[in-house]
Design a protein around this motif. Sequence first.
Motif, PDB file in Angstrom:
ATOM      1  N   ALA A 229       0.821  -1.220   0.000  1.00  0.00           N
ATOM      2  CA  ALA A 229       0.000   0.000   0.000  1.00  0.00           C
ATOM      3  C   ALA A 229       0.851   1.265   0.000  1.00  0.00           C
ATOM      4  O   ALA A 229       0.422   2.303  -0.521  1.00  0.00           O
ATOM      5  N   GLU A 230       2.046   1.183   0.576  1.00  0.00           N
ATOM      6  CA  GLU A 230       2.920   2.361   0.618  1.00  0.00           C
ATOM      7  C   GLU A 230       3.582   2.637  -0.721  1.00  0.00           C
ATOM      8  O   GLU A 230       4.125   3.727  -0.926  1.00  0.00           O
ATOM      9  N   LYS A 231       3.559   1.676  -1.619  1.00  0.00           N
ATOM     10  CA  LYS A 231       4.095   1.902  -2.960  1.00  0.00           C
ATOM     11  C   LYS A 231       3.154   2.836  -3.704  1.00  0.00           C
ATOM     12  O   LYS A 231       2.020   2.485  -4.045  1.00  0.00           O
ATOM     13  N   GLU A 232       3.586   4.039  -3.958  1.00  0.00           N
ATOM     14  CA  GLU A 232       2.743   5.072  -4.557  1.00  0.00           C
ATOM     15  C   GLU A 232       2.140   4.603  -5.879  1.00  0.00           C
ATOM     16  O   GLU A 232       2.849   4.186  -6.790  1.00  0.00           O
ATOM     17  N   GLY A 233       0.823   4.645  -5.969  1.00  0.00           N
ATOM     18  CA  GLY A 233       0.141   4.333  -7.218  1.00  0.00           C
ATOM     19  C   GLY A 233      -0.500   2.962  -7.262  1.00  0.00           C
ATOM     20  O   GLY A 233      -1.422   2.735  -8.059  1.00  0.00           O
ATOM     21  N   VAL A 234      -0.070   2.026  -6.411  1.00  0.00           N
ATOM     22  CA  VAL A 234      -0.582   0.656  -6.499  1.00  0.00           C
ATOM     23  C   VAL A 234      -2.061   0.592  -6.131  1.00  0.00           C
ATOM     24  O   VAL A 234      -2.889   0.065  -6.889  1.00  0.00           O
ATOM     25  N   VAL A 235      -2.433   1.128  -4.966  1.00  0.00           N
ATOM     26  CA  VAL A 235      -3.829   1.065  -4.527  1.00  0.00           C
ATOM     27  C   VAL A 235      -4.728   1.855  -5.477  1.00  0.00           C
ATOM     28  O   VAL A 235      -5.818   1.398  -5.848  1.00  0.00           O
ATOM     29  N   ALA A 236      -4.263   3.021  -5.903  1.00  0.00           N
ATOM     30  CA  ALA A 236      -5.049   3.843  -6.834  1.00  0.00           C
ATOM     31  C   ALA A 236      -5.278   3.111  -8.152  1.00  0.00           C
ATOM     32  O   ALA A 236      -6.383   3.149  -8.714  1.00  0.00           O
ATOM     33  N   GLU A 237      -4.268   2.410  -8.645  1.00  0.00           N
ATOM     34  CA  GLU A 237      -4.396   1.698  -9.914  1.00  0.00           C
ATOM     35  C   GLU A 237      -5.328   0.507  -9.787  1.00  0.00           C
ATOM     36  O   GLU A 237      -6.085   0.186 -10.710  1.00  0.00           O
ATOM     37  N   LEU A 238      -5.295  -0.162  -8.632  1.00  0.00           N
ATOM     38  CA  LEU A 238      -6.222  -1.280  -8.409  1.00  0.00           C
ATOM     39  C   LEU A 238      -7.662  -0.781  -8.375  1.00  0.00           C
ATOM     40  O   LEU A 238      -8.572  -1.433  -8.903  1.00  0.00           O
ATOM     41  N   LEU A 239      -7.880   0.380  -7.758  1.00  0.00           N
ATOM     42  CA  LEU A 239      -9.231   0.971  -7.748  1.00  0.00           C
ATOM     43  C   LEU A 239      -9.695   1.299  -9.159  1.00  0.00           C
ATOM     44  O   LEU A 239     -10.847   1.073  -9.516  1.00  0.00           O
ATOM     45  N   LYS A 240      -8.796   1.845  -9.975  1.00  0.00           N
ATOM     46  CA  LYS A 240      -9.142   2.152 -11.376  1.00  0.00           C
ATOM     47  C   LYS A 240      -9.490   0.870 -12.135  1.00  0.00           C
ATOM     48  O   LYS A 240     -10.378   0.864 -12.994  1.00  0.00           O
ATOM     49  N   SER A 241      -8.781  -0.193 -11.833  1.00  0.00           N
ATOM     50  CA  SER A 241      -9.018  -1.470 -12.524  1.00  0.00           C
ATOM     51  C   SER A 241     -10.349  -2.095 -12.146  1.00  0.00           C
ATOM     52  O   SER A 241     -10.839  -2.994 -12.831  1.00  0.00           O
ATOM     53  N   ALA A 242     -10.944  -1.632 -11.039  1.00  0.00           N
ATOM     54  CA  ALA A 242     -12.227  -2.177 -10.575  1.00  0.00           C
ATOM     55  C   ALA A 242     -13.404  -1.295 -10.978  1.00  0.00           C
ATOM     56  O   ALA A 242     -14.455  -1.323 -10.338  1.00  0.00           O
ATOM     57  N   ALA A 243     -13.242  -0.527 -12.029  1.00  0.00           N
ATOM     58  CA  ALA A 243     -14.330   0.329 -12.506  1.00  0.00           C
ATOM     59  C   ALA A 243     -15.356  -0.496 -13.286  1.00  0.00           C
ATOM     60  O   ALA A 243     -15.015  -1.535 -13.869  1.00  0.00           O
ATOM     61  N   PRO A 244     -16.622  -0.070 -13.298  1.00  0.00           N
ATOM     62  CA  PRO A 244     -17.689  -0.858 -13.954  1.00  0.00           C
ATOM     63  C   PRO A 244     -17.442  -1.161 -15.425  1.00  0.00           C
ATOM     64  O   PRO A 244     -17.882  -2.191 -15.928  1.00  0.00           O
ATOM     65  N   GLU A 245     -16.746  -0.260 -16.118  1.00  0.00           N
ATOM     66  CA  GLU A 245     -16.540  -0.449 -17.561  1.00  0.00           C
ATOM     67  C   GLU A 245     -15.411  -1.430 -17.884  1.00  0.00           C
ATOM     68  O   GLU A 245     -15.211  -1.780 -19.056  1.00  0.00           O
ATOM     69  N   LEU A 250     -10.971  -8.722 -14.733  1.00  0.00           N
ATOM     70  CA  LEU A 250     -10.031  -7.744 -14.182  1.00  0.00           C
ATOM     71  C   LEU A 250     -10.619  -7.094 -12.933  1.00  0.00           C
ATOM     72  O   LEU A 250      -9.917  -6.901 -11.931  1.00  0.00           O
ATOM     73  N   VAL A 251     -11.908  -6.764 -12.986  1.00  0.00           N
ATOM     74  CA  VAL A 251     -12.581  -6.161 -11.829  1.00  0.00           C
ATOM     75  C   VAL A 251     -12.461  -7.086 -10.621  1.00  0.00           C
ATOM     76  O   VAL A 251     -12.081  -6.652  -9.518  1.00  0.00           O
ATOM     77  N   GLU A 252     -12.750  -8.365 -10.813  1.00  0.00           N
ATOM     78  CA  GLU A 252     -12.724  -9.296  -9.683  1.00  0.00           C
ATOM     79  C   GLU A 252     -11.301  -9.490  -9.154  1.00  0.00           C
ATOM     80  O   GLU A 252     -11.096  -9.582  -7.936  1.00  0.00           O
ATOM     81  N   ALA A 253     -10.318  -9.553 -10.057  1.00  0.00           N
ATOM     82  CA  ALA A 253      -8.927  -9.714  -9.613  1.00  0.00           C
ATOM     83  C   ALA A 253      -8.465  -8.498  -8.821  1.00  0.00           C
ATOM     84  O   ALA A 253      -7.785  -8.636  -7.790  1.00  0.00           O
ATOM     85  N   ALA A 254      -8.834  -7.302  -9.282  1.00  0.00           N
ATOM     86  CA  ALA A 254      -8.452  -6.076  -8.577  1.00  0.00           C
ATOM     87  C   ALA A 254      -9.125  -6.013  -7.207  1.00  0.00           C
ATOM     88  O   ALA A 254      -8.497  -5.635  -6.210  1.00  0.00           O
ATOM     89  N   LEU A 255     -10.404  -6.394  -7.141  1.00  0.00           N
ATOM     90  CA  LEU A 255     -11.126  -6.396  -5.865  1.00  0.00           C
ATOM     91  C   LEU A 255     -10.494  -7.379  -4.884  1.00  0.00           C
ATOM     92  O   LEU A 255     -10.326  -7.073  -3.698  1.00  0.00           O
ATOM     93  N   ALA A 256     -10.133  -8.568  -5.366  1.00  0.00           N
ATOM     94  CA  ALA A 256      -9.516  -9.582  -4.502  1.00  0.00           C
ATOM     95  C   ALA A 256      -8.196  -9.059  -3.936  1.00  0.00           C
ATOM     96  O   ALA A 256      -7.875  -9.288  -2.765  1.00  0.00           O
ATOM     97  N   SER A 257      -7.446  -8.361  -4.766  1.00  0.00           N
ATOM     98  CA  SER A 257      -6.178  -7.795  -4.313  1.00  0.00           C
ATOM     99  C   SER A 257      -6.402  -6.708  -3.266  1.00  0.00           C
ATOM    100  O   SER A 257      -5.718  -6.653  -2.242  1.00  0.00           O
ATOM    101  N   LEU A 258      -7.394  -5.852  -3.490  1.00  0.00           N
ATOM    102  CA  LEU A 258      -7.709  -4.786  -2.534  1.00  0.00           C
ATOM    103  C   LEU A 258      -8.174  -5.359  -1.195  1.00  0.00           C
ATOM    104  O   LEU A 258      -7.808  -4.859  -0.135  1.00  0.00           O
TER     105      LEU A 258
END
Length: 412
Positions: A229-245, A250-258
């Motif tokens: 989480a301290e790695k700048e950009g990782v959490v933000a990018e995972l959130l972007k990857s979990a967008a409805p579109e 990819l959405v499910e993988a990003a959510l599992a990681s979060l």
Amino acid sequence: MVRARDDLCINVPTFFKCPISLDVMKSPVSLCTGVTYDRSSIQRWLDAGNNTCPATMQLLQTKDFVPNRTLQSLIQIWSDSLRHSTVPHPLLSPDQVLPTVAQLETHSLCSASLTKLLHFARDSHHNKLFLAKLEGFVNQLLRFLDNVDGGLVASANTQFLQQVVILLGLILDSVEDRDGLRNSLLKGNKQSLDSLLLVLQRGCCESRIASARVLQFIAADAESKILIAEKEGVVAELLKSAAPEKDPALVEAALASLVAISTPKRNKLKLVSLGAVKALSRLLAEAKLGAAAVEKVLKLVETASSTREGRKEICEDAACVAAVLSKVLKVSSVATEHAVTTLWSVCYLFRDRKAQEAVTQANGLTKILLLMQSNCAPQVRQMCTDLLKIFRVNSKSCLSCYDTKTTHIMPF
């Protein structure tokens, strides 16, 4: 998902892949829950003594499965079209793997060798296991990840990096020394997180899924979760990857990681500060998610509700409360528990007026009453009872909105 001609640009429909092995299904069969798996994968799951559906975790009323002929025909048509439209890649035999791995040391042949190894790994679970146990192979992949800032794997050369991450993602579950792999990915002055972030930002769909899976794999303890989480950009990018579109896989993988990363309090606060509540609310309202994905979204909302900042965001967003309420029933028992826990936290435990009003306006009392009359878990029933106590003053309006021909006993 889209991959290149070298196996990074072939369109593989998500529903052609087995939820367990993530390989294209050779013999698709459906359980009584309606979820389809490759026959060999689900047979291994059942033979291991499991009595639940791996994707939904629902208890199986029967362990029988039936062939999904329609899906098998679609996969066959798709496979035939690939053979006619792309250049075939001859599959490596096991005795060809060792010299191909040796070529990874030769920079000029490196990408071509990785492509061959990717085809080999995708072909079967046995092949993944073979590569995972091959001495020095995993370490070679890690060396590639560590060179993201220079040398062979320069920042501009993301295609090569995608191949490395995809291949690592494919063999991840077959690696025996999992703790050693996690330590190698995180400890020291290594650049593995830079590589995974770069793939999340610039990669194709399949490589981004693989990157999210590797991050989930690493997040095994509090220290690892905090480092990620301290790695700048990782959490933000995972959130972007979990967008409805985005692609559902990819959405499910990003959510599992979060979900894996979000346990420490500082990580929860980071999620909230990056706008997770609004993003998750939008995902619940707009995306057509499967039960497993909905469970993960609600788990993250529940996680946010355990912080003062997260509760503030939830309570000030009536749409979020309504979105959580919409998933209280008819998803799964896990989703129900996450949703009710969130509502209990903001409405009962912390008595937020805005959240209470949002529940009333979204016809939440009716849903809570219906849930109490279902076969819900004891802790869920108790939270529902607590929630209804809040609205005792408005019990008449509660009854008027409870439209049913059946007589029920009010719980207060």
